[in-house]
Design a protein around this motif. Sequence first.
Motif, PDB file in Angstrom:
ATOM      1  N   SER A 221      88.077  76.755  55.351  1.00  0.00           N
ATOM      2  CA  SER A 221      87.264  75.839  56.156  1.00  0.00           C
ATOM      3  C   SER A 221      87.891  75.532  57.498  1.00  0.00           C
ATOM      4  N   LYS A 232      79.309  80.121  56.654  1.00  0.00           N
ATOM      5  CA  LYS A 232      77.981  79.785  57.149  1.00  0.00           C
ATOM      6  C   LYS A 232      76.876  80.488  56.360  1.00  0.00           C
ATOM      7  N   GLU A 235      75.657  78.419  53.524  1.00  0.00           N
ATOM      8  CA  GLU A 235      74.724  77.337  53.863  1.00  0.00           C
ATOM      9  C   GLU A 235      73.287  77.675  53.519  1.00  0.00           C
ATOM     10  N   TYR A 268      84.091  72.245  54.845  1.00  0.00           N
ATOM     11  CA  TYR A 268      83.279  72.953  55.837  1.00  0.00           C
ATOM     12  C   TYR A 268      81.977  72.195  56.078  1.00  0.00           C
ATOM     13  N   GLU A 269      81.345  71.780  54.996  1.00  0.00           N
ATOM     14  CA  GLU A 269      80.051  71.088  55.121  1.00  0.00           C
ATOM     15  C   GLU A 269      79.773  70.377  53.801  1.00  0.00           C
TER      16      GLU A 269
END
Length: 428
Positions: A221, A232, A235, A268-269
Amino acid sequence: MFTDSAKIVIQSGKGGDGHVSFRRELFVPAGGPDGGDGGKGGDIIFEVYDGLNTLADFRHIRKYAAQNGEPGGKRRCHGSNGADLVIRVPEGTVIRDDESGKIIADMSGENRRMVLLRGGRGGIGNMHFATSTMQAPNYAKPGQPGKSLCVRLELKVIADVGLVGFPNVGKSTLLSRVSNAKPEIANYHFTTLKPHLGVVELGIGESFVMADLPGLIEGASEGVGLGYHFLKHVERTKVLVHVVDAASVEGRDPVEDVKKIREELGKYEKSLLLKPQLIAANKIDSIIPNEEGEDPIARLRAAFSPELPVYPISGVTGAGIRELEYALLNLLKQTDRKPTVFEPEMEISYTSDQELPYTVVREKEHLFVVEGPRVEKMLGYTNLESEKGFDFFQKFLREQGILKKLEQAGIQEGDTVRMYGHEFDYYK
Ligand SMILES: Nc1nc2c(ncn2[C@@H]2O[C@H](COP(=O)(O)OP(=O)(O)OP(=O)(O)O)[C@@H](O)[C@H]2O)c(=O)[nH]1
Ligand SMILES: [Mg+2]
């Protein structure tokens, strides 16, 4: 090489300038203005093209410009519009402003075609500028400039299921087992360097797309290793499968591995952790019970069930694969399978309309004439008798660059400036 991002410069066409001309006909001594309008500049349009899977083409051509509009002509002739430029991209291409990193558009879902940069409007010809006080306007409007922008294209893999895990745990083996995909499989780390997609078919209308992603490592990350680049892709997947090596062939601890990967995803998210996910405990064909008789599957279940159900499998023998496939299908049925579409984060701003045109003409040694629709309007609007009004008008002349133009034309202190019947003495 697989390219999943590219940087290009796009430019819309400039509008054609309006034309200045006057009707010339036999027996018509002073023909009216008949300068035509300029054509519109071409747009830059992005379009999803189903035959494309990568952004590789964008490595060869970096600059994309639409055509300029043609200037207007005599006899009210309209200049032709510049041709649009259609840029074809694979579905799932996210377009970002390179400078700010903000998303301008996401070419997925319903968004299959969009005008990213508008071409400049054509300028209007002098035929539009005739007024009762100005029968022979000597000016036309220039075309609006085009817009140039450096954008970054990023392709996000669109898959229902994403396989995540450390290198060499058997992600590619699993994908090749359940789908038609043929990813490379080898007993070394980072065999997979780009995402692979495979279709898992379980019956009519019961299929889903699985993505094999490159192995993640600790610190992914923060950009350690290749992983960041591929997070990504995660995601966009709907369901995540944590693939772990339950047999600890390389001495890794599967329980720790799931924790670490989840930590990287969360860093990361955060929302990645909210996706439905399960654990595929792989390589069960090679599990050798240790002295304490500890079963890695039981340990995984104790640590993560029921939040993360554990499916013991072997990508090599095929054990447990059916159960895993149906579990994934069921999870998907409960989720909204439309791929995430990102909302735009910025709008393209265009330079405001060109100022209306004007002309500055030295009529005599000490007499200058200024004409233009905006000047005319401003004069009608301002009370020049009042000091405030006069100051306001002077400010307008300065801001429009008209004073500068007069100086360039050679005006001297004490000279006269005439504007629509008003005469002013020029003093600095
Ligand atoms: N015994 C056993 N070996 C397996 C199993 N699945 C994969 N392997 C082996 O593990 C090694 C790595 O397999 P890959 O499928 O390439 O692993 P990966 O997770 O895709 O690895 P990266 O692409 O490097 O991240 C290969 O030698 C496989 O043959 C399994 O179920 N049992
Ligand atoms: Mg692999």
